[in-house]
Enzyme design. Structure first.
Site, PDB file in Angstrom:
ATOM      1  N   TRP A   1      53.285  15.131  -7.042  1.00 16.52           N
ATOM      2  CA  TRP A   1      54.539  14.388  -7.196  1.00 16.52           C
ATOM      3  C   TRP A   1      54.254  12.941  -7.622  1.00 16.52           C
ATOM      4  O   TRP A   1      54.853  12.425  -8.565  1.00 16.52           O
ATOM      5  CB  TRP A   1      55.278  14.422  -5.850  1.00 16.52           C
ATOM      6  CG  TRP A   1      56.686  13.912  -5.881  1.00 16.52           C
ATOM      7  CD1 TRP A   1      57.486  13.725  -6.978  1.00 16.52           C
ATOM      8  CD2 TRP A   1      57.466  13.539  -4.741  1.00 16.52           C
ATOM      9  NE1 TRP A   1      58.716  13.263  -6.578  1.00 16.52           N
ATOM     10  CE2 TRP A   1      58.726  13.143  -5.220  1.00 16.52           C
ATOM     11  CE3 TRP A   1      57.214  13.510  -3.366  1.00 16.52           C
ATOM     12  CZ2 TRP A   1      59.745  12.720  -4.357  1.00 16.52           C
ATOM     13  CZ3 TRP A   1      58.227  13.087  -2.508  1.00 16.52           C
ATOM     14  CH2 TRP A   1      59.479  12.697  -2.998  1.00 16.52           C
TER      15      TRP A   1
ATOM     16  N   HIS B   1      40.700  11.864  -4.776  1.00 21.95           N
ATOM     17  CA  HIS B   1      40.860  12.146  -3.344  1.00 21.95           C
ATOM     18  C   HIS B   1      39.807  11.378  -2.524  1.00 21.95           C
ATOM     19  O   HIS B   1      39.695  11.576  -1.325  1.00 21.95           O
ATOM     20  CB  HIS B   1      40.704  13.643  -3.063  1.00 21.95           C
ATOM     21  CG  HIS B   1      41.887  14.488  -3.458  1.00 21.95           C
ATOM     22  ND1 HIS B   1      43.189  14.080  -3.278  1.00 21.95           N
ATOM     23  CD2 HIS B   1      41.959  15.736  -4.000  1.00 21.95           C
ATOM     24  CE1 HIS B   1      44.005  15.049  -3.699  1.00 21.95           C
ATOM     25  NE2 HIS B   1      43.293  16.048  -4.139  1.00 21.95           N
TER      26      HIS B   1
HETATM   27  P1  A3P Z   1      54.284  21.813   0.881  1.00 21.36           P
HETATM   28  O1  A3P Z   1      53.126  22.747   0.828  1.00 21.36           O
HETATM   29  O2  A3P Z   1      54.523  21.269   2.252  1.00 21.36           O
HETATM   30  O3  A3P Z   1      55.524  22.343   0.254  1.00 21.36           O
HETATM   31  P2  A3P Z   1      49.557  17.870  -3.386  1.00 21.36           P
HETATM   32  O4  A3P Z   1      50.332  17.613  -4.615  1.00 21.36           O
HETATM   33  O5  A3P Z   1      48.868  16.677  -2.845  1.00 21.36           O
HETATM   34  O6  A3P Z   1      48.694  19.068  -3.546  1.00 21.36           O
HETATM   35  O7  A3P Z   1      50.645  18.203  -2.257  1.00 21.36           O
HETATM   36  C1  A3P Z   1      51.384  19.392  -2.314  1.00 21.36           C
HETATM   37  C2  A3P Z   1      52.642  19.245  -1.482  1.00 21.36           C
HETATM   38  O8  A3P Z   1      53.583  18.429  -2.192  1.00 21.36           O
HETATM   39  C3  A3P Z   1      53.298  20.601  -1.271  1.00 21.36           C
HETATM   40  O9  A3P Z   1      53.906  20.523   0.009  1.00 21.36           O
HETATM   41  C4  A3P Z   1      54.286  20.637  -2.407  1.00 21.36           C
HETATM   42  O10 A3P Z   1      55.344  21.533  -2.209  1.00 21.36           O
HETATM   43  C5  A3P Z   1      54.770  19.188  -2.430  1.00 21.36           C
HETATM   44  N1  A3P Z   1      55.339  18.781  -3.725  1.00 21.36           N
HETATM   45  C6  A3P Z   1      54.858  19.070  -4.956  1.00 21.36           C
HETATM   46  N2  A3P Z   1      55.645  18.539  -5.900  1.00 21.36           N
HETATM   47  C7  A3P Z   1      56.645  17.900  -5.266  1.00 21.36           C
HETATM   48  C8  A3P Z   1      57.768  17.158  -5.724  1.00 21.36           C
HETATM   49  N3  A3P Z   1      58.029  16.983  -7.015  1.00 21.36           N
HETATM   50  N4  A3P Z   1      58.578  16.615  -4.782  1.00 21.36           N
HETATM   51  C9  A3P Z   1      58.342  16.786  -3.474  1.00 21.36           C
HETATM   52  N5  A3P Z   1      57.284  17.482  -2.986  1.00 21.36           N
HETATM   53  C10 A3P Z   1      56.436  18.029  -3.874  1.00 21.36           C
END
Ligand code: A3P
Length: 320
Positions: free
Chosen positions: A73, A132
């Protein structure tokens, strides 16, 4: 990868990585402890290469995070904000409509581990890249460089853990129990652990130098995406003009990068770009809510991880 195999320096880094302490985890993913931080074995040579050879450029922006805390995100939001001069968020050919955010903003560890660090030289300025890495592991060329800006995002470690568990299970059928990841999270030896040091490093840096580190939280972003994107734009020295705000550019960026919008794009569908060992693109978009941990953790587990975090963060001014 061919480049990586031929690069004698990377070979040497790989050899050194194989001598680091490793985590006796039941999972198939091997973690190594590098400079006090637990990282994916295959990324260690990349981290060593970054420490030795990262060449900063004025205006660089680095999206930093522990895994599963909203990296995808924040990559999308940072990219959309910084590229809006060329690609306004309503542009019919916006890169985020045809590329996964991870293909718009590369992970430095990945590129350097593959011997492709020089690919970053080809990125137009101002560059956006991601990591990371713990703050303590960043090279001084980033850490002590006022020209390099770091946007950090973190999240309630309980939600991070549950998100990671779901994510890992997409590729690794051997990850069955959340317990397998819970103990390492609590003792600091889970992926990107100790998690308290990950957040504390960036938290302290943001306090000491608010103009170089912006500290964001997933929960806050969900609560007030518009306010946080304005903060982000200001931080990367591309504040929204009154005319842009008037024209709805901020809400357009938030809309373009929203969970629902990205999740439903063709490029982020399960079938898109499935290569062996690659996470399916849809695995980056699961639920996108807070407190999903309550559906997967016992109250005892939650209380234990909370207690660990509370103890480790005591006195820092930071809490989850
Ligand atoms: P959940 O597994 O709790 O749904 P990263 O991007 O660091 O891998 O984190 C992934 C998490 O961010 C996931 O959480 C995912 O669903 C959520 N996520 C991804 N895109 C998003 C967006 N545009 N808005 C809000 N949350 C998002």
């Amino acid at each position: 990868d061919d480049d990586a195999v031929q690069d004698p320096q990377l070979k040497e880094y790989k050899r050194r990585a194989s001598e680091l302490p490793s985590n006796p985890t039941r999972l198939r993913t091997r973690l190594r402890c590098y400079q006090g931080t637990w990282v994916l074995e295959q990324w260690v040579p990349g981290i060593m290469a970054i420490q030795r050879g990262f060449a900063p450029r004025q205006g660089d922006v680095i999206v930093a995070s522990p895994p599963k805390c909203g990296t995808t995100w924040l990559k999308a939001l940072t990219f959309a904000t910084m590229a809006r001069g060329v690609y306004p968020p309503t542009h019919a050919a916006h890169p985020l409509l045809r590329l996964n955010p991870h293909d718009c903003v590369p992970f430095m560890e990945n590129l350097f581990a593959a011997g492709l660090g020089s690919k970053m030289d080809a990125l137009p300025s101002p560059r956006v890249m991601a990591t990371h890495m713990h703050h303590s592991v960043l090279p001084a060329s980033i850490r002590a460089n006022p020209e390099c800006k770091i946007v950090y995002i973190c999240r309630d470690p309980k939600d991070m853990l549950v998100s990671m568990w779901h994510f890992a299970r997409r590729l690794r059928p051997d990850v069955r129990l959340l317990d397998d990841m819970f103990e390492p999270a609590c003792d600091g030896s889970g992926l990107s652990g100790p998690i308290w040091n990950h957040v504390l490093g960036y938290w302290n840096a943001s306090k000491a130098s608010p103009e170089t580190v912006l500290f964001l939280r997933y929960e806050e972003m969900l609560r007030d995406p518009v306010g946080n994107v304005k903060k982000l734009a200001h931080f990367v020295r591309q504040p929204f003009s009154p005319a842009e705000e008037e024209a709805g550019v901020v809400t357009d960026i938030v809309g373009l990068c929203s969970f629902e919008k990205l999740k439903n794009l063709e490029v982020n569908m399960p079938s898109s770009d499935v290569r062996e060992g690659n996470f399916p693109k849809d695995s980056y978009f699961r639920r996108g809510v807070t407190r999903d941990w309550a559906n997967h953790m016992t109250p005892e587990m939650a209380a234990r991880l909370d207690a660990v975090m509370e103890e480790k963060l005591r006195g820092s001014g930071l809490s989850f």
